[in-house]
Structures are given as C-alpha cells and as structure tokens.
Write a protein that holds these residues in place. Structure first.
Motif, PDB file in Angstrom:
ATOM      1  N   PHE A   1       0.475  -1.157  -0.476  1.00 54.87           N
ATOM      2  CA  PHE A   1       0.079  -0.410  -0.277  1.00 54.87           C
ATOM      3  C   PHE A   1       0.427   1.027  -0.205  1.00 54.87           C
ATOM      4  O   PHE A   1       0.682   2.443  -0.974  1.00 54.87           O
ATOM      5  N   ASN A   2       1.118   1.225   1.264  1.00 55.71           N
ATOM      6  CA  ASN A   2       2.371   2.624   1.607  1.00 55.71           C
ATOM      7  C   ASN A   2       3.333   2.648   0.092  1.00 55.71           C
ATOM      8  O   ASN A   2       3.883   4.927  -0.509  1.00 55.71           O
TER       9      ASN A   2
ATOM     10  N   ARG B   1      -4.513   0.910  -4.850  1.00 53.98           N
ATOM     11  CA  ARG B   1      -4.350   0.818  -3.059  1.00 53.98           C
ATOM     12  C   ARG B   1      -5.890   0.719  -2.053  1.00 53.98           C
ATOM     13  O   ARG B   1      -6.269  -0.290  -1.506  1.00 53.98           O
ATOM     14  N   VAL B   2      -6.994   0.936  -4.241  1.00 58.00           N
ATOM     15  CA  VAL B   2      -8.269   0.761  -3.599  1.00 58.00           C
ATOM     16  C   VAL B   2      -8.344  -0.685  -3.681  1.00 58.00           C
ATOM     17  O   VAL B   2      -9.013  -1.767  -2.550  1.00 58.00           O
TER      18      VAL B   2
ATOM     19  N   LYS C   1     -14.786  -1.870   2.512  1.00 59.23           N
ATOM     20  CA  LYS C   1     -15.700  -1.784   1.251  1.00 59.23           C
ATOM     21  C   LYS C   1     -15.632  -0.022   0.613  1.00 59.23           C
ATOM     22  O   LYS C   1     -16.616   1.460   1.851  1.00 59.23           O
ATOM     23  N   ILE C   2     -14.668   0.237  -0.184  1.00 56.27           N
ATOM     24  CA  ILE C   2     -14.738   1.231  -1.318  1.00 56.27           C
ATOM     25  C   ILE C   2     -15.407   1.459  -2.388  1.00 56.27           C
ATOM     26  O   ILE C   2     -14.346   0.277  -3.483  1.00 56.27           O
TER      27      ILE C   2
ATOM     28  N   HIS D   1     -10.263   7.748  -3.621  1.00 53.96           N
ATOM     29  CA  HIS D   1      -8.936   8.266  -3.736  1.00 53.96           C
ATOM     30  C   HIS D   1      -8.622   7.775  -2.482  1.00 53.96           C
ATOM     31  O   HIS D   1      -8.020   8.991  -1.917  1.00 53.96           O
ATOM     32  N   VAL D   2      -7.676   7.435  -1.581  1.00 49.01           N
ATOM     33  CA  VAL D   2      -6.822   6.836  -0.844  1.00 49.01           C
ATOM     34  C   VAL D   2      -5.678   6.645  -1.374  1.00 49.01           C
ATOM     35  O   VAL D   2      -5.062   6.304  -1.402  1.00 49.01           O
ATOM     36  N   TYR D   3      -4.742   8.521  -0.398  1.00 49.09           N
ATOM     37  CA  TYR D   3      -2.898   7.995  -0.545  1.00 49.09           C
ATOM     38  C   TYR D   3      -2.818   7.187   0.394  1.00 49.09           C
ATOM     39  O   TYR D   3      -2.853   6.363   1.488  1.00 49.09           O
ATOM     40  N   ALA D   4      -1.827   7.049  -0.242  1.00 49.57           N
ATOM     41  CA  ALA D   4      -0.359   6.091   0.464  1.00 49.57           C
ATOM     42  C   ALA D   4      -0.022   6.358   1.448  1.00 49.57           C
ATOM     43  O   ALA D   4      -0.132   5.261   2.103  1.00 49.57           O
TER      44      ALA D   4
END
Length: 179
Positions: A29-30, A41-42, A51-52, A57-60
């Motif tokens: 992920f990171n 990443r999702v 549950k996405i 958008h999720v930053y690393a």
C-alpha cells in the motif's frame, strides 16, 4: 485505576488481520504513492475488507488501523497523512474530502471503570463533506451531509447538515449555502 486487568477483547480474527495488515501494508500500500496506483491501493484495501468504491482516492501515506472497519462512498478522498484510527467502524459518504493530517478516532476508553476498557464508537461522515486539514473527529461522532469542518477543529459533538463549524471544541460558524 488498575490496568493489570485491562482486556481489549479483540477477536483472534481481528488480531490476525492486524498482523497481516501491519506486515503487508508498507509493501503493498504505502510504497505505491503515485496517482497512477490509485486503483491498486483501492484493490489492496478491498482485499483487506474495506468497502470502498473504485472512484475513491486514498493516499498512500494514510495510516489505517483496520481496513475492514472502513467504508468509503463514490468519489471521496482521504488525503495525505490522515490517521484513520478505526478500531470502531468509520463510514465516509460520497463526494467527501478528508484533508491532510486529519485524525479520525473511532474508539475510546471507559474512564469510569477500574479496568479502563476499550469502547468502540463508530464515526459516520455524510455526503459532500469537507474536513479541512489537521482536524480531529472524535469517537461516536456523526457529521451530516454538506458540512465543512474548519482546519484544526476538534469535533466532539455531532454536526448538523449544511453547517460550517470550527474551533476547539468545534462550534457553529454559519450555514453552508451551496450555489
């Protein structure tokens, strides 16, 4: 207070999940920080039970305690260095932005009891919400739709929809009128 009797009561499944997440997230992920890896990443979060939606958008650099306790709606974003301390469930609606260095804390302790037990208190964040940088959202908080939380605000009470709040503790500033 007697912490020798403290018991966090996490299940074996939860402990194994945390162990696996802590080992794999730095690698899977990171390390994939480029926007090109947004969908990767999702996928990783989905593999760990989040549950996405694919458009989120999720930053690393986001720190997520338990992906399986995270739900994110369509087109929402969790910004750089957000601390998502989700021992309890955190639900983020659609089209919402959690800005950089915000803290979302979905658990606390019962300070009235001698063994100081952990209490899971879910956080729910509505649709069209903007939580500005370095805000703190406390355990058990519900944030209504179309809310703005000012930078560095400390939210310890529920926030009604279509409002702007700020300060420590966060207080009503004005109504949000969307044109």
């Amino acid at each position: 207070m007697d912490l020798s009797t403290y018991n966090h009561s996490f299940s074996f499944k939860n402990k194994i999940g945390r162990f696996l997440w802590n080992i794999t997230s730095p690698i899977l992920f990171n390390l994939f920080a480029s926007r090109l890896f947004k969908k990767w990443r999702v996928l990783v979060l989905k593999c760990f039970g989040a549950k996405i939606k694919w458009s989120s958008h999720v930053y690393a650099s986001v720190k997520i305690w338990a992906p399986w306790n995270l739900e994110i709606g369509v087109n929402s974003s969790i910004g750089p260095k957000v601390n998502c301390y989700n021992q309890g469930k955190i639900v983020i609606g659609s089209n919402s932005i959690i800005s950089q260095k915000t803290s979302l804390c979905a658990s606390s302790h019962d300070y009235k009891l001698k063994n100081f037990p952990l209490i899971l208190k879910p956080i729910s964040i509505g649709d069209g919400v903007w939580i500005a940088s370095e805000a703190f959202i406390g355990p058990g908080i519900h944030i209504g739709n179309h809310v703005v939380i000012a930078a560095r605000a400390v939210v310890i009470k529920n926030v009604d929809e279509n409002t702007i709040v700020g300060g420590n503790p966060a207080k009503f500033i004005k109504y949000r009128n969307i044109e």
